[in-house]
Design an enzyme around this catalytic site. Sequence first.
Site, PDB file in Angstrom:
ATOM      1  N   CYS A 339     -17.694  32.214 -10.422  1.00 10.60           N
ATOM      2  CA  CYS A 339     -15.669  32.127 -11.562  1.00 10.60           C
ATOM      3  C   CYS A 339     -15.005  32.732 -10.434  1.00 10.60           C
ATOM      4  O   CYS A 339     -14.156  32.641 -10.432  1.00 10.60           O
ATOM      5  CB  CYS A 339     -15.246  31.874 -12.732  1.00 10.60           C
ATOM      6  SG  CYS A 339     -15.859  33.674 -13.373  1.00 10.60           S
ATOM      7  N   SER A 359     -24.394  29.355  -9.761  1.00 14.37           N
ATOM      8  CA  SER A 359     -24.273  28.514 -11.072  1.00 14.37           C
ATOM      9  C   SER A 359     -22.682  27.338 -10.099  1.00 14.37           C
ATOM     10  O   SER A 359     -22.627  27.742  -9.154  1.00 14.37           O
ATOM     11  CB  SER A 359     -23.834  29.153 -11.851  1.00 14.37           C
ATOM     12  OG  SER A 359     -22.978  28.255 -12.720  1.00 14.37           O
ATOM     13  N   LYS A 398      -7.871  32.627  -4.622  1.00 16.99           N
ATOM     14  CA  LYS A 398      -7.564  31.408  -5.651  1.00 16.99           C
ATOM     15  C   LYS A 398      -7.499  30.158  -4.744  1.00 16.99           C
ATOM     16  O   LYS A 398      -7.203  28.931  -4.974  1.00 16.99           O
ATOM     17  CB  LYS A 398      -6.949  30.857  -6.966  1.00 16.99           C
ATOM     18  CG  LYS A 398      -7.437  32.171  -7.965  1.00 16.99           C
ATOM     19  CD  LYS A 398      -8.786  31.283  -9.032  1.00 16.99           C
ATOM     20  CE  LYS A 398      -9.379  32.059  -9.974  1.00 16.99           C
ATOM     21  NZ  LYS A 398     -11.053  30.802  -9.999  1.00 16.99           N
TER      22      LYS A 398
END
Lengths: 642, 173, 391
Positions: A339, A359, A398
């Site tokens: 993340c 992941s 981001k």
Amino acid sequence: MSPAPTLETGSRAPKSQQSLSIPRSNSEEAIGGTVTASINGQPVKVPLGTTILAAAQQVGIRIPTLCHHPDLCVAGVCRVCVVEVEGQRTLQAACAFPITSPIKVLTHTQKVRQTRRHVIDLLLSEHYGECYACGRNNNCELQGLAKEYGVDFFRFGHPDKPKFEIDRSSYSVIRDNNKCVLCRRCVRTCIDLQEVGTIEVVGRSDQSYITTFKDKPLGEVVCINCGQCINRCPTGALRANDPTDEVWAAIDDPNKHVVIQTAPSPRAAIGECFGLAPGSPLTFELNTALRMCGFDRIFDTNFTADLTIIEEGTELILRLHKALVGKDPNIALPQFTSCSPGWVKYLEHFYARYIPNLSSAKSPQQMFGAVIKTYYAQKHGVDPKDIVTVALMPCSAKKFECNRSEMDDSGFKDVDYGLTTRELAKMISEAGLELPKLPKSDFDAPFGTATGSGVIFGATGGVMEAALRTVIELVTGLKVEDLFEKANIIPVRGFEGVKYVELPITQVGPVPDILKHLVPDWEWLKGVTLKVAVAHGTANAKKVMEDIKAGGKFSECHFIEFMGCPGGCIGGGGQPIPTSPKIRTARAKAIYVEDAAYEVRKSHENPDVLTIYKEFLTDGPCGRRSHELLHTHYTPRGKYIE
Amino acid sequence: MLMTDRERLAREIKGLAEKHGHSRTSLIPIVQEIKHKYRKIDDFAMQVIADQLGLHPVEVYSVVSFYAFLGSEAHGKFIIRLCRTISCDMQGKERVMRQMENDLGIRFGETTADGKFSLEWANCMGMCDQGPAMLVNERIYTHVTPEKVHEILEECRRSFGVHATEQKEVYLV
Amino acid sequence: MSPLPTFSSMAPEAGLMQALALGRPDIIEEVKLSGLKGRGGAGFPTGMKWNFAAAAQAEVKFVICNADEGEPGTFKDRVILQDHADLVFEGMTIAGKAIGAREGIVFLRGEYTYLRPHLEAVLAQRRKKKLLGKEILGGDLEFDIRIFMGAGAYICGEETALIEALEGFRGEPRNRPPFPVNTGFLGRPSVVNNVETLASAACILQKGADWWKATGTEHSTGLKIFSVSGDCGKPGVYEFPMGITVAQLLKEVAGEGAKAVQVGGASGLCIPASQFRRAIAFEDIPTGGSIIVFGQHRDMLDVLHNFLEFFVDESCGQCTPCRLGNRKLLEGVELLKEGKCSMAYLQELCALGDTMQIASKCGLGQSSPSAFLSVVKNFREELMGRTYSHV
């Protein structure tokens, strides 16, 4: 002649930028490892080797600094913090001078004041730009020093044209050397603190400047966009790529449906931009402010944080099943969280071989973008091409993440703009709102349930804790509160660089409905000791990765949480400036206090999450639908620069 | 640079790292050897060096750009360094400088188009009683006069072959 | 024929043999007693430096010879290395014995690359004669020396910047304390000495501290090697006792009638004719050996311009006062040359110079204003209101 001896010291920074080991003093007064010095006549007893600056802070004497930063190794280059030490002809830098004898220090004699004033005058003589046309107006350390020293004319002149071109090539970080004071905090941050090594001082004398490898655009070299350099820059030389004009344009456009998701870390810190002390969350006041600014819908990123836990937790279970039951030797374990886009890019550059360990679940921000432009658009009858998704994040990476070419699973750009805490604070003041004084209001449906498990994502160890709360309950059938008081999994909390926790699974319960189609039972996990680790900041990530490469203890872990920024997201590159260990501790505390106050504190109990699986992601976690929208792939980038 | 050239250079740098050691203390010696042989340290070389010594490429760039003998753009076969510090200045370095620029057709800081000569300034090189002093690569020349400049350059040119003489059409641009 | 009679008269290795016969503390005692002070310009008492390094508890220590002679007007180390390399290496070996180091490094400036073959040959010879390596002269001393080439940076003459260069960093001086004698090369105790200091130490071990103290002054004992250049009849390298006056020196080098003498290179003091009776010694006008003579026809502002250009180029750039201050001083000199500098601004620049002298991180920034301040003080009549442009 034998080959040259090897370097052993831990820090990567050059010795000129450090205070090294302090020898034992031979002075009689320096017994018992402490010494009493005197600062402005005030005695202060300190351990041997304490710097004058630290000693002064102990007794509340303020010495101004510029290149010093509590997170970074010592530099001693700006010469602002110089003080007079009795018996020394030259002034000494308080941040670097270690006290090893009972010295007498004076902090504001005529020589010191003249020196500080000269240093400021010299820096201003090279500092192009006016304060009122600068993003750091009122929050700039050079400006602060100029005010403190009563600068009211340019003793050595002031440049009337810029010397450098501004580097706007990166999605995340903009470099403007015209405002650089060469304090080298950014260099120490990137090379020493984060160990990414993107920028350094190049050249010599007054021709020196800070730049990338061969002056290539920042967007073309190895930079992970973590923005830690921005947080520590004292002036406006480093700033984030600011999309607020475009966001306002979207809001002002009557045809656009502007949706914003807010993350816990900005909410815990945005108060600092309005004069509050660090650690005063304004989550619900912020909702009011956003509505008043004109955002059409306000959602809580905690929703997709919980969704991430379900998806990533399921992925972990599937990997474990293949490894332990299927005995597949090629299963990539430990599984790494994905993340943190700074961490992801770091791995893509330096450890691309381990991409399979990441992941495949997207970050909460990106999951939300995909969900908004599909599920939400359908449910509320809005054409996704008219939806503009904005993400309020503590993160500068981001901005890069939402521009990754693969982030368009909704058929459109999933997240249109990554907005930092600082940028939103600017928008709120542009709207004339005093954020702390606004009334509280809720998030919008259908993603408005605030949960503790989502909130704690903001602090290092939070993703792990949320994952464990879910995994423990779903696998053992026990309540987390039975194993950890109030469901607070303390061993994964805190700012230690790398944490390692072992959880023996002694009993198992029934498989919950949501996973029934994936595993028949939990028997294969009985007796297994779940080994997990948490690392924050890429320097610690590097330690763990090197250990894994060498087959050490971390290679036997099952799940590792990696955060690109020291402290986790609360220390992100988009957070209010300045940053320090104290500030990050306060922000983290606010997050855990918020978590404790919520009713729903486990991802698998979030009603909105259960709804979306029922209505939309009908083939369950890690099913086909989920994979289409909520999972992603990565790009091996290597570290070679063309 | 051709792929095979790159492979060769990478192998050479690896060999140098073996010889001097795979640590930061070898950085300057390795760069000196590469610079001596190839006259420049290009992007690729810096990254290989960084890799071999456990550094970031920008750290290599940072160190190379600091030192006058490593970071300069000068890449001629003969790098001429003329001292500009006070004693040589007082003994007439200005006229030597002008004659250099005339004879080579370039200014200080530049390299001739055929890559043979680079002109650089240097600071005091410890020949103050015998100035003006000048280094041509590693060789030192003292008591240099504008008249001697021509002969010194011809001597350098002769190393390229008996017929490698001065261009007739040289103008100071 | 070497122009350095004292060094030439030394019996080879006699100092080393004496040192091997004495114990470690006695070697240091002898050097301390002699009052030998660093010959590179800083003048730190050598015995004290060796004592600190000897007292430091460490397995690995280093002796580093600072051959990065870069101060304008200094070329005496070049001559010492050309003609008396053995004496220098002897001094290093003695230092190695004194402080407990097994490794010596010669930091040779890049501009002296042509000296390297000769020095390597001398080292090879010494190894053959068991003067370097294991079991030196049949005893239990182990010491060897390697050469590291500098890469063109004056600042690397500063001891901590030199060590940074050895470690593969930019030549940027470190924060002090701690000092190299405790935390030096690779964090180990290191002694950094000038070429001449090491050669002098070897002489002292041979002839004794009393012999050394017989020349020079009370606080600047012994002889000093000078390199003289500029407007004088006999430039070159000379050996004089410490304490010689400027006037006496000028007589020796056929430089009488000079307008000014720069003692100590660009970082030194500009002495006008009215002060030629002053002594060259640590008590009065210190120097590393550089003496530049200016004839009556020299324009002091041109001289100053040359010096400041030098510092602007050679400053490492890490600390604000030196990086930006030198540039301001240079721009001020250009204003003065154009006749455009106001008195008020000149005073600002002098105040800046004062600040740089006490606030810069290392000796470069601390001494670069000296030339500016002394020219402004001693040659004021040449500075103001000039009517020609000569940038």
